[in-house]
Every structure is written in C-alpha cells, then in structure tokens.
Design an enzyme around this catalytic site. Structure first.
Site, PDB file in Angstrom:
ATOM      1  N   SER A 139       0.843  -1.197   0.000  1.00 53.10           N
ATOM      2  CA  SER A 139       0.000   0.000   0.000  1.00 53.10           C
ATOM      3  C   SER A 139       0.874   1.240   0.000  1.00 53.10           C
ATOM      4  CB  SER A 139      -0.891   0.000   1.251  1.00 53.10           C
ATOM      5  OG  SER A 139      -1.532   1.246   1.422  1.00 53.10           O
ATOM      6  N   TYR A 152      -0.929  -0.417  10.601  1.00 57.00           N
ATOM      7  CA  TYR A 152      -1.118  -0.910   9.238  1.00 57.00           C
ATOM      8  C   TYR A 152      -0.007  -0.386   8.322  1.00 57.00           C
ATOM      9  CZ  TYR A 152      -3.267  -1.161   4.559  1.00 57.00           C
ATOM     10  OH  TYR A 152      -3.522  -1.376   3.222  1.00 57.00           O
ATOM     11  N   ALA A 155       3.210  -2.107   9.083  1.00 62.71           N
ATOM     12  CA  ALA A 155       3.216  -3.476   8.572  1.00 62.71           C
ATOM     13  C   ALA A 155       3.445  -3.507   7.069  1.00 62.71           C
ATOM     14  CB  ALA A 155       1.905  -4.171   8.925  1.00 62.71           C
TER      15      ALA A 155
END
Length: 235
Positions: A139, A152, A155
């Site tokens: 992402s 998030y 990670a």
C-alpha cells in the site's frame, strides 16, 4: 505476434481473493489462463465465485493453517506457480490509544501472514523446475505517513522490505515482487469516504481523474507473475 500475458498451465493462489481487490486479481489471473484458488476464513457462496475458482478455508495468520492450505492446493491442483498475498486491511485507530492486542492483530494480518504464505509457497516452488512467483499487495501507506492507521502502515512498510529480502534469498528459482496500491474502488470505497460525494472529490484529486479499479491491480499482478516480468524481482 503481439505480446500477451499467458498464464496457461499455471496454478495461482490469491489470499482473500473472493472479494474487493482480491476479486479483481482473481478475475485477471483467470482471464490470463491461470487456474486460480482463493482462500479466506469465511466460505463464500459458491455461486458468487467466478467459474472454476477453488475455495480453501484458511486463517493466513496461523502458520499451521497456512501449511495445510498450501498442501491442500498442491494436492488438489498439482502444483503452485503463483502466490498472491492480498489478505489484509485495518480499521482506523488512534495510535495513542490503540491496544497492544489490536496492533499485534493488524501486524499479524498485514505482515506476518504474508511471510507465512511466502515461506510455504517457496518450499513448493523451489522444488519445481520452473520455480514460481510471489506477489505481495502492499500500500502507499507503507511508503508515506499513515496517520489513523499507523500499525497498518508500519506493517505494509515491513512487507515492502520483506519483498526485497526474500527476492534476494530465494533467487533465481522464485521471483518476489510487490504492488503498492493506492486508492481502489472496492465495495467499501464510497462508505469509507462518506458517500458518493466524498468519493467523487477523492477521485477527482487523482491526476488520472479516477481511483484504481480492482482489475487495475489485477493487471499489475498478472504482469509480475508472467514471463514478461522474468527479469523483475525485488521491486
């Protein structure tokens, strides 16, 4: 002859491949000729899956469940050529007050699960004459600050680094790459941005004038899994 992505004879596994971005990846791999398996914790309605797709129940955050998943896919389909680590996500959370249990869960889902699947897939691929390809869906949150989803973002940053390390360790038999997706119009897109009007404003902010569709991510994955990307690894 025109260039084309041909995955005929290849077996692919897409984690979380029944809906959202994963569904777009599944459909594009199918379009390229691959045999596709998907996995998830909840069994979807069989009629909701594209024709020919095999579903395997698995918890990718559990290493034992992952080992059984890969074994089951190979037993059922004969081999494993492509593994796509797509399962992931996170609700919003204030980093100052997020509980340790919440943060650990997010990191397990978005980083450690991909490592578990990659390790199990690599063991199969290294034993195959033509190896295989692993694609991690990361992402933009892993490349820039991620306020509101700090665990998030951390990670996903870890997954980007993991991609480069595994590519070096597992070459030349197994190529490992990642797709750092930005905003994608999934089933939850409009709700996330406050409805159709908010979603339209966000879409207009993208230089191309639209956010990605799941199939756009699927196109990138299909390319990276194909022979057209035979000299691409660790990127």
């Amino acid at each position: 002859m025109a260039l084309e992505i041909d995955l005929s004879g290849k077996v692919a596994l897409v984690t979380g491949g029944a809906r959202g971005v994963g569904r777009g990846i599944t459909e594009r791999l199918l379009d390229a000729g691959a045999t596709v398996a998907v996995c998830g914790r909840s069994t979807p309605d069989a009629a909701s899956l594209p024709g020919g797709v095999r579903f395997f129940a698995a918890d990718v955050t559990d290493p034992e469940s992952v080992d059984l998943l890969i074994e089951s896919v190979v037993d059922a389909l004969g081999r494993l050529d492509i593994a796509v680590n797509n399962a992931g996500g996170s609700p919003g959370a204030d980093a100052a007050t997020a509980s340790p249990r919440f943060s650990e869960k997010i990191i397990r889902l978005n980083l450690l699960s991909a490592l578990h699947v990659a390790q199990a897939a690599n063991r199969v691929m290294q034993a195959q004459d033509d190896g295989g390809a692993i694609v991690n869906i990361t992402s933009l949150s892993g490349l820039r600050p991620s306020p509101g989803t700090a665990a998030y973002g951390a990670a996903k940053a870890g997954l980007i680094n993991l991609t480069t390390s595994l590519a070096m360790e597992w070459a030349p038999k197994v190529r490992v790459n990642s797709v750092s997706a930005g905003m994608v119009r999934t089933e939850l897109f409009e709700d996330y941005y406050g409805g159709p009007e908010g979603a339209a404003v966000v879409s207009a902010s993208v230089p191309l004038g639209r956010v990605a569709e799941p199939a756009d991510i699927g196109n990138a994955v299909a390319f990276l899994a194909s022979d057209l990307a035979a000299n691409i690894s660790g990127t």
